[in-house]
Write a protein that holds these residues in place. Structure first.
Motif, PDB file in Angstrom:
ATOM      1  N   ALA A   1     -13.803  70.601   8.449  1.00 35.34           N
ATOM      2  CA  ALA A   1     -13.325  70.761   9.933  1.00 35.34           C
ATOM      3  C   ALA A   1     -12.626  69.303   9.992  1.00 35.34           C
ATOM      4  N   TYR A   2     -13.162  68.241   9.816  1.00 38.29           N
ATOM      5  CA  TYR A   2     -12.546  66.923   9.845  1.00 38.29           C
ATOM      6  C   TYR A   2     -11.348  67.013   8.861  1.00 38.29           C
TER       7      TYR A   2
ATOM      8  N   PRO B   1      -7.066  67.406  24.494  1.00 37.27           N
ATOM      9  CA  PRO B   1      -6.409  68.899  24.135  1.00 37.27           C
ATOM     10  C   PRO B   1      -6.008  68.977  22.677  1.00 37.27           C
ATOM     11  N   PRO B   2      -5.542  67.901  22.151  1.00 37.31           N
ATOM     12  CA  PRO B   2      -5.019  68.138  20.747  1.00 37.31           C
ATOM     13  C   PRO B   2      -6.394  68.577  19.905  1.00 37.31           C
ATOM     14  N   LEU B   3      -7.409  67.763  19.854  1.00 38.57           N
ATOM     15  CA  LEU B   3      -8.431  67.914  19.158  1.00 38.57           C
ATOM     16  C   LEU B   3      -9.145  69.250  19.427  1.00 38.57           C
ATOM     17  N   CYS B   4      -9.438  69.713  20.730  1.00 37.16           N
ATOM     18  CA  CYS B   4      -9.761  71.103  21.053  1.00 37.16           C
ATOM     19  C   CYS B   4      -9.040  72.220  20.431  1.00 37.16           C
ATOM     20  N   ALA B   5      -7.907  71.913  20.549  1.00 37.82           N
ATOM     21  CA  ALA B   5      -7.104  72.811  20.096  1.00 37.82           C
ATOM     22  C   ALA B   5      -7.036  72.957  18.485  1.00 37.82           C
ATOM     23  N   LYS B   6      -7.373  72.001  17.830  1.00 34.66           N
ATOM     24  CA  LYS B   6      -7.372  72.057  16.252  1.00 34.66           C
ATOM     25  C   LYS B   6      -8.684  72.645  16.002  1.00 34.66           C
ATOM     26  N   LEU B   7      -9.845  72.236  16.632  1.00 33.57           N
ATOM     27  CA  LEU B   7     -10.983  72.705  16.281  1.00 33.57           C
ATOM     28  C   LEU B   7     -11.043  74.209  16.888  1.00 33.57           C
ATOM     29  N   SER B   8     -10.444  74.630  17.376  1.00 35.71           N
ATOM     30  CA  SER B   8     -10.286  75.990  17.954  1.00 35.71           C
ATOM     31  C   SER B   8      -9.545  76.983  16.811  1.00 35.71           C
TER      32      SER B   8
ATOM     33  N   VAL C   1     -20.959  68.771  21.027  1.00 36.76           N
ATOM     34  CA  VAL C   1     -21.363  67.351  20.817  1.00 36.76           C
ATOM     35  C   VAL C   1     -20.124  66.548  21.501  1.00 36.76           C
ATOM     36  N   GLY C   2     -18.955  66.703  20.933  1.00 34.15           N
ATOM     37  CA  GLY C   2     -17.818  66.149  21.293  1.00 34.15           C
ATOM     38  C   GLY C   2     -17.728  65.909  22.827  1.00 34.15           C
ATOM     39  N   SER C   3     -18.041  67.005  23.592  1.00 30.94           N
ATOM     40  CA  SER C   3     -17.890  67.089  24.911  1.00 30.94           C
ATOM     41  C   SER C   3     -18.986  66.251  25.741  1.00 30.94           C
ATOM     42  N   LEU C   4     -20.179  66.521  24.946  1.00 31.53           N
ATOM     43  CA  LEU C   4     -21.293  65.745  25.564  1.00 31.53           C
ATOM     44  C   LEU C   4     -21.492  64.278  25.215  1.00 31.53           C
ATOM     45  N   PHE C   5     -21.098  64.086  24.127  1.00 31.76           N
ATOM     46  CA  PHE C   5     -21.037  62.515  23.435  1.00 31.76           C
ATOM     47  C   PHE C   5     -19.429  61.976  23.013  1.00 31.76           C
TER      48      PHE C   5
ATOM     49  N   ARG D   1     -14.381  59.145  15.188  1.00 36.04           N
ATOM     50  CA  ARG D   1     -13.827  59.448  13.707  1.00 36.04           C
ATOM     51  C   ARG D   1     -12.625  60.271  13.472  1.00 36.04           C
ATOM     52  N   TYR D   2     -12.291  61.174  14.695  1.00 33.83           N
ATOM     53  CA  TYR D   2     -11.147  61.865  14.589  1.00 33.83           C
ATOM     54  C   TYR D   2      -9.879  60.945  15.227  1.00 33.83           C
TER      55      TYR D   2
END
Length: 218
Positions: free
Chosen positions: A55-56, A159-166, A204-208, A214-215
């Motif tokens: 994922a990373y 948004p870019p991170l959320c989009a890429k993880l999706s 986890v990214g949403s909570l912390f 690291r991204y």
């Protein structure tokens, strides 16, 4: 059914579940004895860091940027597009299984579809049965995805991170179904864990938010 000795289970494993390519090299979580069980328990923990690394790697690679640029929707709407495609994937896999039963089996009883898609199907049409199982799992996956996407939206994940993880999640789910149909159980499990890794990263990214450094996000 179990006969107490395990012999029936071993015969069914050999007869109705022909091994995939990876299984011939010992990469399988299927087991008929304690040695195989121990091997599976040793292999599975290795998938967890591997899935997060995958994922990373995708999120931080130029490939993910190119994919985002090629999509017909803006970055902020990519998770919504992925959500729609995941629903379509779940529904479509079920419809394909029904059509396959009709065409390959030459019969379909819509009065008792659950019975028709049960264990008997694994003997008559093993690949179609596995597709049906993948369809069931795809529906279950939507229950994991929904709160993860809500958390990412409500807590304003970049948004870019959320989009890429999706997108990584979507790719993992498509590969999961393909691996399930061709009976590559090791790959199937690996792709399943990759999908879960994406969901965990969203939550986890949403909570912390500090874990997102690291991204490359503050």
């Amino acid at each position: 059914a179990r006969d107490g000795s395990g012999a029936l289970g071993r015969r069914q494993l050999a007869t109705h579940s022909p091994m995939g390519l990876f299984s011939t090299f010992g990469l399988t979580f299927s087991a008929t004895g304690y040695a195989g069980v121990i091997k599976g328990l040793a292999l599975f923990p290795l998938l967890l860091p591997a899935a997060h690394f995958a994922a990373y790697t995708f999120v931080t690679s130029p490939v993910s940027d190119s994919v985002l640029d090629a999509l017909p929707v803006p970055v902020a709407k990519v998770p919504a597009l992925v959500a729609f495609l995941l629903v379509a994937l779940a529904a479509g896999s079920g419809l394909v299984a029904i059509v396959a039963i009709n065409l390959l089996g030459g019969h379909y009883d819509n009065h008792t579809p659950r019975v028709l898609k049960g264990p008997a199907l694994s003997e008559e049409l093993p690949a179609v049965y596995r597709l049906q199982c993948a369809h069931n799992n795809s529906i279950e996956c939507l229950a994991y995805v929904t709160p993860a996407f809500w958390m990412a939206s409500a807590h304003e994940l970049p948004p870019p991170l959320c989009a890429k993880l999706s997108l990584f999640l979507l790719a993992a789910r498509v590969a999961y179904i393909a691996a399930y149909v061709v009976n590559e159980d090791f790959l199937r499990t690996a792709f399943f864990v990759c999908g879960i890794a994406s969901i965990v990263e969203l939550c986890v990214g949403s909570l912390f938010p500090e874990t997102l450094t690291r991204y490359g996000y503050p």
